[in-house]
Design a protein around this motif. Structure first.
Motif, short mmCIF file in Angstrom:
data_model
loop_
_atom_site.label_atom_id
_atom_site.label_comp_id
_atom_site.label_asym_id
_atom_site.label_seq_id
_atom_site.Cartn_x
_atom_site.Cartn_y
_atom_site.Cartn_z
N ASN A 7 0.83 -1.20 0.00
CA ASN A 7 0.00 0.00 0.00
C ASN A 7 0.87 1.25 0.00
O ASN A 7 0.57 2.22 -0.67
CB ASN A 7 -0.94 -0.03 1.22
CG ASN A 7 -1.97 1.07 1.14
OD1 ASN A 7 -2.23 1.63 0.09
ND2 ASN A 7 -2.55 1.39 2.28
N THR A 8 1.94 1.24 0.74
CA THR A 8 2.85 2.38 0.78
C THR A 8 3.50 2.58 -0.58
O THR A 8 3.59 3.70 -1.05
CB THR A 8 3.93 2.16 1.86
OG1 THR A 8 3.29 1.94 3.10
CG2 THR A 8 4.85 3.35 1.94
N PHE A 9 3.92 1.49 -1.21
CA PHE A 9 4.54 1.59 -2.54
C PHE A 9 3.56 2.21 -3.53
O PHE A 9 3.90 3.13 -4.26
CB PHE A 9 5.00 0.22 -3.02
CG PHE A 9 5.44 0.23 -4.47
CD1 PHE A 9 6.68 0.73 -4.83
CD2 PHE A 9 4.59 -0.24 -5.47
CE1 PHE A 9 7.07 0.76 -6.16
CE2 PHE A 9 4.98 -0.21 -6.79
CZ PHE A 9 6.22 0.28 -7.14
N PHE A 10 2.32 1.70 -3.55
CA PHE A 10 1.34 2.21 -4.51
C PHE A 10 0.92 3.64 -4.19
O PHE A 10 0.70 4.43 -5.10
CB PHE A 10 0.12 1.28 -4.59
CG PHE A 10 0.42 -0.01 -5.30
CD1 PHE A 10 0.84 -0.01 -6.62
CD2 PHE A 10 0.31 -1.21 -4.65
CE1 PHE A 10 1.13 -1.18 -7.29
CE2 PHE A 10 0.60 -2.40 -5.30
CZ PHE A 10 1.01 -2.39 -6.62
N SER A 11 0.84 3.98 -2.92
CA SER A 11 0.48 5.36 -2.59
C SER A 11 1.61 6.32 -2.97
O SER A 11 1.35 7.43 -3.45
CB SER A 11 0.12 5.49 -1.11
OG SER A 11 1.24 5.24 -0.30
N LYS A 12 2.87 5.91 -2.77
CA LYS A 12 4.00 6.74 -3.18
C LYS A 12 4.05 6.88 -4.70
O LYS A 12 4.32 7.96 -5.22
CB LYS A 12 5.32 6.15 -2.67
CG LYS A 12 5.53 6.31 -1.19
CD LYS A 12 6.86 5.68 -0.78
CE LYS A 12 7.11 5.85 0.70
NZ LYS A 12 8.40 5.24 1.09
N TYR A 13 3.77 5.77 -5.39
CA TYR A 13 3.76 5.79 -6.86
C TYR A 13 2.64 6.69 -7.38
O TYR A 13 2.84 7.47 -8.31
CB TYR A 13 3.61 4.36 -7.37
CG TYR A 13 3.61 4.23 -8.87
CD1 TYR A 13 4.76 4.47 -9.61
CD2 TYR A 13 2.46 3.83 -9.55
CE1 TYR A 13 4.76 4.35 -10.98
CE2 TYR A 13 2.45 3.71 -10.92
CZ TYR A 13 3.61 3.96 -11.63
OH TYR A 13 3.61 3.84 -12.98
N VAL A 74 7.68 15.06 -0.45
CA VAL A 74 8.01 13.76 0.15
C VAL A 74 8.64 13.94 1.52
O VAL A 74 8.43 13.13 2.42
CB VAL A 74 8.92 12.95 -0.80
CG1 VAL A 74 9.31 11.62 -0.19
CG2 VAL A 74 8.25 12.74 -2.14
N GLU A 75 9.43 14.98 1.66
CA GLU A 75 10.13 15.32 2.90
C GLU A 75 11.07 14.21 3.38
O GLU A 75 11.24 14.00 4.57
CB GLU A 75 9.13 15.70 4.01
CG GLU A 75 8.37 16.96 3.70
CD GLU A 75 7.39 17.33 4.79
OE1 GLU A 75 7.09 16.49 5.66
OE2 GLU A 75 6.90 18.46 4.75
N GLU A 76 11.62 13.51 2.45
CA GLU A 76 12.67 12.53 2.74
C GLU A 76 13.51 12.39 1.49
O GLU A 76 13.10 12.79 0.40
CB GLU A 76 12.08 11.18 3.16
CG GLU A 76 11.29 10.48 2.08
CD GLU A 76 10.68 9.17 2.53
OE1 GLU A 76 10.47 8.32 1.65
OE2 GLU A 76 10.43 8.99 3.73
#
Length: 185
Positions: A7-13, A74-76
């Protein structure tokens, strides 16, 4: 745990592509303005120089926006893959807008001007020594002129699209390297 990481990967994408679309609109407009100055450069060398400035400004703009995406959105620190993907998608979306602009221009406004300018340069007697130095004969020049006169607006636009996608990949690598090094400066 696996579901959260996916979920994190897809939300970042999804986030990356959404911001890249916004930047792509601006890049597409810059590419279109650059092309119009390029067309004007056939008649005025100053407009050709302005076209080169706009071309450089696209690279500068996408570099600044990628660093801003890293620091403000993104702040990273971005991974190299994400630092590559953001400018690549931005340039790709801009390229799509640019190709639509080219199709409209070549179909309704150009009336053969773009190709005619290249034919004038190819058939100019001042350039014959340059062609001879590279082993291009007068017969080759006639054949090139014939082929150029048969090119359609879709062919020209598609060629620009393919060229810009290849250039976008190289530019995106450079921007990704600059973005990754930015925190070290």
């Amino acid at each position: 745990m696996l579901v959260n990481s996916e979920n994190t990967f897809f939300s970042k994408y999804k986030q990356l592509k959404a911001y890249a679309r916004i930047e792509g609109i601006i890049v597409g407009v810059l590419m279109s303005i650059c092309f119009m100055f390029f067309i004007g450069g056939f008649r005025n060398i100053l407009l050709s120089s302005i076209s080169l400035l706009f071309l450089f400004s696209i690279f500068l703009y996408i570099t600044i926006r990628t660093i801003r995406f890293q620091n403000k959105i993104v702040e990273e620190r971005l991974s190299f893959r994400r630092a590559f993907a953001f400018p690549f998608y931005s340039l790709l979306y801009g390229n799509i807008i640019f190709v639509v602009f080219l199709l409209v221009y070549f179909i309704w406004f150009d009336n053969g001007y773009f190709i005619d300018q290249y034919l004038i340069m190819i058939n100019d007697t001042r350039n014959s020594t340059i062609f001879q130095d590279y082993g291009i004969t007068n017969n080759d020049i006639k054949q090139i002129s014939t082929q150029l006169s048969e090119v359609s607006p879709i062919d020209i636009s598609f060629q620009f699209f393919i060229t810009n996608v290849i250039i976008s990949a190289f530019v995106s690598v450079i921007v990704a390297i600059i973005t990754r090094l930015y925190n070290r400066i």
